[in-house]
Write a protein that holds these residues in place. Structure first.
Motif: not given
Length: 219
Positions: A110-120, A206-219
């Motif tokens: 869910n957090k990956a989908a809400a981020s700027s990372t292209d999950t495809a 780098k964007r993928a690595q940064d997704i979980f810098e704040n853990g699982l929380f979606i801000e």
């Protein structure tokens, strides 16, 4: 931290409240055909105690409370049942570490989908693979915080009693530090070996690595 004693994927028979996706497991749309209900009993009612806030609160709301600072919260809700012992047994017999690992994996996706990372993309798919691996990890360090039961009376559209049933709730926590280490370790392994020759590829990693810098929380 003061404790009060026991929301994804779950066993087929059990409903899960997780990840702050729903405001309440009991809320239903106004157009729902599910009968209206009224609570007629609950744990410790005979002693004059009230229903704990965690029973009706969303997981995301709970994680924002002071008493859960530094912890992830996972809440289970049983299906309705005629017998209190029956609904309690269903919930107590769960493989809790496995279920929470799967719930954490859902939160990752869910957090990956809400981020700027292209999950495809390549990096995005690595994040998804990391989440799927987390779902298989044996989670240790879980703490059962609280459990609670309620009994509700449900009515049909004519206002007649349709059923009376019990629901059993259980609350678990795990330290953010413990869970975040698992997540970052699996993410690191998933990202290793990805092509990083171009600036675009390096930026995606780098964007993928940064997704979980704040853990699982979606801000």
């Amino acid at each position: 931290m003061k404790r009060i004693g026991f929301y994804g994927l779950f066993a087929a028979a059990v409903m899960v409240c997780t990840a702050g996706i729903t405001a309440s497991c009991k809320s239903t749309p106004a157009t729902s055909k599910i009968p209206a209900s009224r609570m007629i009993d609950y744990q410790d009612k005979k002693f004059g105690k009230s229903i704990p806030n965690w029973v009706t609160m969303d997981v995301r709301e709970l994680e924002m409370r002071k008493e859960y600072a530094g912890y992830y919260v996972f809440k289970f809700e049983s299906p309705r049942g005629k017998s209190l012992e029956g609904v309690r047994s269903i919930t107590e017999n769960l493989n809790v570490p496995q279920q929470i690992a799967q719930m954490a994996a859902v939160r990752m996706k869910n957090k990956a989908a809400a981020s700027s990372t292209d999950t495809a993309g390549t990096a995005g798919q690595a994040v998804i693979r990391a989440a799927e691996t987390v779902a298989t990890v044996t989670i240790s360090g879980l703490r059962r915080e609280a459990d609670f039961w309620t009994q509700d009376r449900y009515f049909d559209t004519n206002g007649d009693v349709a059923e009376e049933s019990f629901t059993y709730y259980v609350l678990y926590t795990i330290s953010r530090e413990t869970m975040d280490k698992i997540i970052k370790a699996e993410l690191k392994k998933a990202l290793e070996g990805l092509p990083a020759k171009s600036a675009e590829e390096r930026d995606a990693i780098k964007r993928a690595q940064d997704i979980f810098e704040n853990g699982l929380f979606i801000e």
